[in-house]
Write a protein that holds these residues in place. Structure first.
Motif, PDB file in Angstrom:
ATOM      1  N   TYR A 172       0.829  -1.208   0.000  1.00 53.64           N
ATOM      2  CA  TYR A 172       0.000   0.000   0.000  1.00 53.64           C
ATOM      3  C   TYR A 172       0.866   1.262   0.000  1.00 53.64           C
ATOM      4  CZ  TYR A 172       1.233   1.313   4.733  1.00 53.64           C
ATOM      5  OH  TYR A 172       1.945   1.729   5.834  1.00 53.64           O
ATOM      6  N   LYS A 173       2.052   1.170   0.592  1.00 57.80           N
ATOM      7  CA  LYS A 173       2.895   2.350   0.828  1.00 57.80           C
ATOM      8  C   LYS A 173       3.480   2.943  -0.460  1.00 57.80           C
ATOM      9  CE  LYS A 173       5.455  -0.299   3.337  1.00 57.80           C
ATOM     10  NZ  LYS A 173       6.478  -0.882   4.241  1.00 57.80           N
ATOM     11  N   TYR A 174       3.364   2.216  -1.569  1.00 56.90           N
ATOM     12  CA  TYR A 174       3.984   2.683  -2.809  1.00 56.90           C
ATOM     13  C   TYR A 174       3.060   3.548  -3.665  1.00 56.90           C
ATOM     14  CZ  TYR A 174       7.389  -0.854  -1.518  1.00 56.90           C
ATOM     15  OH  TYR A 174       8.314  -1.595  -0.833  1.00 56.90           O
ATOM     16  N   GLN A 175       1.830   3.764  -3.220  1.00 55.24           N
ATOM     17  CA  GLN A 175       0.898   4.574  -3.998  1.00 55.24           C
ATOM     18  C   GLN A 175      -0.035   5.366  -3.086  1.00 55.24           C
ATOM     19  OE1 GLN A 175      -0.026   4.768  -7.813  1.00 55.24           O
ATOM     20  NE2 GLN A 175       2.155   4.764  -7.353  1.00 55.24           N
ATOM     21  N   LYS A 176      -0.601   6.438  -3.626  1.00 57.74           N
ATOM     22  CA  LYS A 176      -1.664   7.176  -2.958  1.00 57.74           C
ATOM     23  C   LYS A 176      -2.886   7.172  -3.867  1.00 57.74           C
ATOM     24  CE  LYS A 176       1.350  10.235  -0.265  1.00 57.74           C
ATOM     25  NZ  LYS A 176       1.698  11.646   0.083  1.00 57.74           N
ATOM     26  N   LEU A 177      -4.051   7.391  -3.292  1.00 56.84           N
ATOM     27  CA  LEU A 177      -5.270   7.397  -4.086  1.00 56.84           C
ATOM     28  C   LEU A 177      -5.397   8.697  -4.874  1.00 56.84           C
ATOM     29  CD1 LEU A 177      -7.948   5.853  -1.689  1.00 56.84           C
ATOM     30  CD2 LEU A 177      -6.536   4.707  -3.399  1.00 56.84           C
ATOM     31  N   ASP A 178      -5.908   8.582  -6.079  1.00 53.33           N
ATOM     32  CA  ASP A 178      -6.209   9.732  -6.914  1.00 53.33           C
ATOM     33  C   ASP A 178      -7.721   9.750  -7.120  1.00 53.33           C
ATOM     34  OD1 ASP A 178      -6.560  11.679  -8.797  1.00 53.33           O
ATOM     35  OD2 ASP A 178      -5.330  10.739 -10.349  1.00 53.33           O
ATOM     36  N   PHE A 179      -8.422  10.667  -6.467  1.00 51.93           N
ATOM     37  CA  PHE A 179      -9.876  10.678  -6.530  1.00 51.93           C
ATOM     38  C   PHE A 179     -10.391  11.139  -7.890  1.00 51.93           C
ATOM     39  CE2 PHE A 179      -9.319  10.332  -1.999  1.00 51.93           C
ATOM     40  CZ  PHE A 179     -10.375   9.497  -1.630  1.00 51.93           C
ATOM     41  N   GLN A 180      -9.501  11.630  -8.746  1.00 52.56           N
ATOM     42  CA  GLN A 180      -9.885  11.935 -10.116  1.00 52.56           C
ATOM     43  C   GLN A 180      -9.861  10.670 -10.984  1.00 52.56           C
ATOM     44  OE1 GLN A 180     -10.976  15.053 -10.872  1.00 52.56           O
ATOM     45  NE2 GLN A 180     -10.641  15.407  -8.676  1.00 52.56           N
ATOM     46  N   ASP A 181      -9.216   9.624 -10.453  1.00 51.40           N
ATOM     47  CA  ASP A 181      -9.098   8.376 -11.217  1.00 51.40           C
ATOM     48  C   ASP A 181      -8.980   7.188 -10.261  1.00 51.40           C
ATOM     49  OD1 ASP A 181      -8.819   6.537 -13.242  1.00 51.40           O
ATOM     50  OD2 ASP A 181      -6.729   7.004 -13.661  1.00 51.40           O
ATOM     51  N   LEU A 182     -10.038   6.949  -9.486  1.00 52.94           N
ATOM     52  CA  LEU A 182     -10.034   5.802  -8.577  1.00 52.94           C
ATOM     53  C   LEU A 182      -9.969   4.491  -9.352  1.00 52.94           C
ATOM     54  CD1 LEU A 182     -12.651   6.833  -5.853  1.00 52.94           C
ATOM     55  CD2 LEU A 182     -10.200   6.502  -5.526  1.00 52.94           C
ATOM     56  N   ASN A 183     -10.443   4.528 -10.567  1.00 48.40           N
ATOM     57  CA  ASN A 183     -10.464   3.343 -11.419  1.00 48.40           C
ATOM     58  C   ASN A 183      -9.152   3.147 -12.169  1.00 48.40           C
ATOM     59  OD1 ASN A 183     -12.260   1.289 -11.674  1.00 48.40           O
ATOM     60  ND2 ASN A 183     -13.395   2.160 -13.367  1.00 48.40           N
TER      61      ASN A 183
END
Length: 308
Positions: A172-183
């Motif tokens: 999980y630590k290698y990425q953050k969420l992008d709410f413009q592109d959750l998909n």
């Protein structure tokens, strides 16, 4: 002398591998008689080992998976190893929201208890799409379990104290969420990492929402496990990973220990919403503890599954 050096080097390498793969075992022997456990993906890997362990403790164990033939075979094996006849399977496809809704309706009609829900089924780093046009990793690993848990919450609350355990990964630590592109569905590894981060946020927000309602939630990193996830990839990749997994990964039985611990141990109750590894609470990166992001993801997930 050369032979002695060779033997020493081989022995040192073997001991190094043993050290790398060392893990704690769940030592809690609490019985689960009268309890009902639902495990997604319980027909193989960590899910099956967890099913055996909890059936041995007297629980009614239901494994939920999409392949009926594999499920029937797994149920026979779980019964034989646990010496329990109180094991059954139900069909669900976590890549299909309609299937999840139908499964949940049937479950609530047939089962009067749900004490432990284990969101174990997972999709590895593949670039594919679910039946509802979600990226396969995000759709199965997060949205599928998000919808399933929400639909089963009434039974979990009625059966309180109850628990929801969701498998995640230290990647999980290698990425953050992008709410413009959750998909997000571009690079397989990063797609997987985002879905595992979503599992952690989901657990935190679920714990917050269920505070005082008798339902606790835990995110579990089982370690790097010798499971059959490589079946989604090419033969050459499977061959390479078999060598790597033999050298550095733990067995499914060992990988299941933290899941079992969170299912049975009394001392985890005070750590609802926590992230566990090696049968104890583990530290999270600061960005993975953002309550605002967890709430935002929950609200976005509600919108996505509602329109699926």
């Amino acid at each position: 002398m050369y032979l002695l050096y060779t033997i020493f080097a081989a022995l040192s390498f073997f001991l190094l591998l043993k050290w790398i793969k060392r893990r704690k075992y769940c030592m809690d022997v609490k019985r689960l008689d009268g309890k009902t456990v639902l495990i997604t993906g319980g027909n193989s890997g960590i899910g099956k080992e967890t099913a055996v362990a909890l059936a041995l403790r007297g629980a009614r164990v239901i494994i939920a998976c999409r392949n009926e033939d594999k499920a029937r075979k797994a149920v026979r094996e779980i019964k034989a190893r646990s010496h329990s006849m109180n094991v059954l399977h139900m069909e669900v496809d976590l890549a299909n929201m309609r299937s999840i809704r139908e499964f949940s309706k049937t479950f609530l009609e047939k089962e009067k208890r749900l004490d432990i829900l284990i969101n174990n089924a997972g999709m590895p780093s593949v670039l594919d799409w679910t039946d509802d046009n979600f990226s396969m990793c995000f759709g199965v690993n997060h949205l599928g379990h998000f919808l399933l848990t929400n639909l089963l919450l009434p039974r979990l609350k009625e059966s309180s104290p109850s628990r929801v355990i969701t498998l995640t990964c230290s990647n999980y630590k290698y990425q953050k969420l992008d709410f413009q592109d959750l998909n997000y569905n571009l690079f397989p590894f990063f797609t997987y990492c985002r879905s595992k981060l979503a599992n952690i946020y989901f657990t935190q927000e679920l714990a917050r929402m269920m505070e005082g309602k008798g339902v606790t939630a835990y995110a579990v990193h089982p370690g790097y496990v010798q499971s059959n996830w490589t079946c989604h990839f090419s033969f050459l990749f499977q061959l390479l990973m078999k060598v790597i997994m033999f050298m550095f990964f733990v067995s499914c039985e060992v990988g299941a220990q933290t899941v079992i611990h969170c299912a049975v141990a009394d001392d985890v109750v005070t750590d609802s919403g926590g992230y566990f590894s090696d049968c104890r609470p583990a530290k999270l990166q600061a960005f993975a503890k953002d309550a605002g992001v967890a709430k935002k993801l929950w609200e976005a997930s509600e919108r996505l599954v509602k329109h699926a």
